[in-house]
Design a protein around this motif. Structure first.
Motif, short mmCIF file in Angstrom:
data_model
loop_
_atom_site.label_atom_id
_atom_site.label_comp_id
_atom_site.label_asym_id
_atom_site.label_seq_id
_atom_site.Cartn_x
_atom_site.Cartn_y
_atom_site.Cartn_z
N ILE A 234 0.78 -1.23 0.07
CA ILE A 234 -0.02 0.00 -0.15
C ILE A 234 0.84 1.34 0.01
CG2 ILE A 234 -1.68 1.43 1.34
CD1 ILE A 234 -2.98 -1.29 2.38
N LEU A 235 2.05 1.50 0.86
CA LEU A 235 2.81 2.39 1.00
C LEU A 235 3.50 2.55 -0.36
CD1 LEU A 235 4.45 2.22 4.46
CD2 LEU A 235 2.55 3.69 3.78
N ALA A 236 4.07 1.49 -1.07
CA ALA A 236 4.58 1.35 -2.42
C ALA A 236 3.68 1.99 -3.41
CB ALA A 236 5.19 0.25 -2.98
N LYS B 171 -7.18 -1.17 -5.72
CA LYS B 171 -6.15 -1.24 -6.81
C LYS B 171 -4.80 -1.82 -6.32
CE LYS B 171 -8.33 2.67 -9.05
NZ LYS B 171 -8.18 4.33 -9.62
N VAL B 172 -4.35 -1.67 -5.07
CA VAL B 172 -3.38 -2.51 -4.73
C VAL B 172 -3.25 -3.91 -4.66
CG1 VAL B 172 -1.81 -2.48 -2.72
CG2 VAL B 172 -2.92 -0.51 -3.20
N LYS B 173 -2.19 -4.44 -5.30
CA LYS B 173 -2.46 -6.00 -5.56
C LYS B 173 -2.36 -6.47 -4.22
CE LYS B 173 0.49 -9.63 -7.48
NZ LYS B 173 1.52 -10.14 -8.10
N GLY B 174 -3.28 -7.62 -3.98
CA GLY B 174 -3.58 -8.23 -2.66
C GLY B 174 -4.50 -7.69 -2.10
N VAL B 175 -5.02 -6.47 -2.31
CA VAL B 175 -6.06 -5.77 -1.55
C VAL B 175 -7.32 -5.92 -2.16
CG1 VAL B 175 -6.80 -3.80 -0.20
CG2 VAL B 175 -4.45 -4.42 -0.34
N ALA C 165 4.23 5.64 -5.41
CA ALA C 165 4.25 5.50 -6.87
C ALA C 165 3.05 6.51 -7.84
CB ALA C 165 3.97 4.20 -7.51
N ASN C 166 1.87 6.31 -6.97
CA ASN C 166 0.62 7.01 -7.72
C ASN C 166 0.17 8.00 -7.07
OD1 ASN C 166 0.08 4.71 -9.82
ND2 ASN C 166 0.44 3.56 -8.07
#
Length: 109
Positions: A71-73, A89-93, A77-78
């Protein structure tokens, strides 16, 4: 003089009879104050997804250390999230994870 004693006794009895009702009212007032305080604490303990640390995010349901870092990454980035739902939109969430935590999340832009 006996009349004064009778009046004093009746006054004392009246006060004693009303004491339980007064105590119950005070107890009820105390409970409402506690509930209000708890509600205030719940509102202030929401996790702002745009400012939260990894530790704060990892405390959410279904979000561990790895997802918190993701989430922090993603945020780095966005940029900041535009909505709470954007967290999915975060992978795995998943949307399901977002829904489980919705009441505990807040958002500043």
């Amino acid at each position: 003089m006996n009349k004064n004693i009778v009046i004093a006794a009746l006054t004392a009895l009246s006060l004693l009879a009303s004491a339980p009702a007064m105590a119950k009212s005070e107890h009820s007032h105390h409970k409402r104050a506690e509930a209000s305080q708890t509600q205030g604490q719940e509102q202030s303990s929401k996790v702002d997804i745009n400012t939260a640390t990894a530790s704060e995010l990892a405390g959410l349901k279904g979000i561990g250390v790895k997802r918190a870092a993701d989430i922090l990454a993603y945020r780095e980035a966005n940029g900041p999230f535009k909505s709470i739902e954007g967290l999915s939109k975060v992978k795995g969430v998943s949307e399901k994870i977002v829904d489980k935590n919705k009441g505990m999340l807040s958002l500043t832009e």
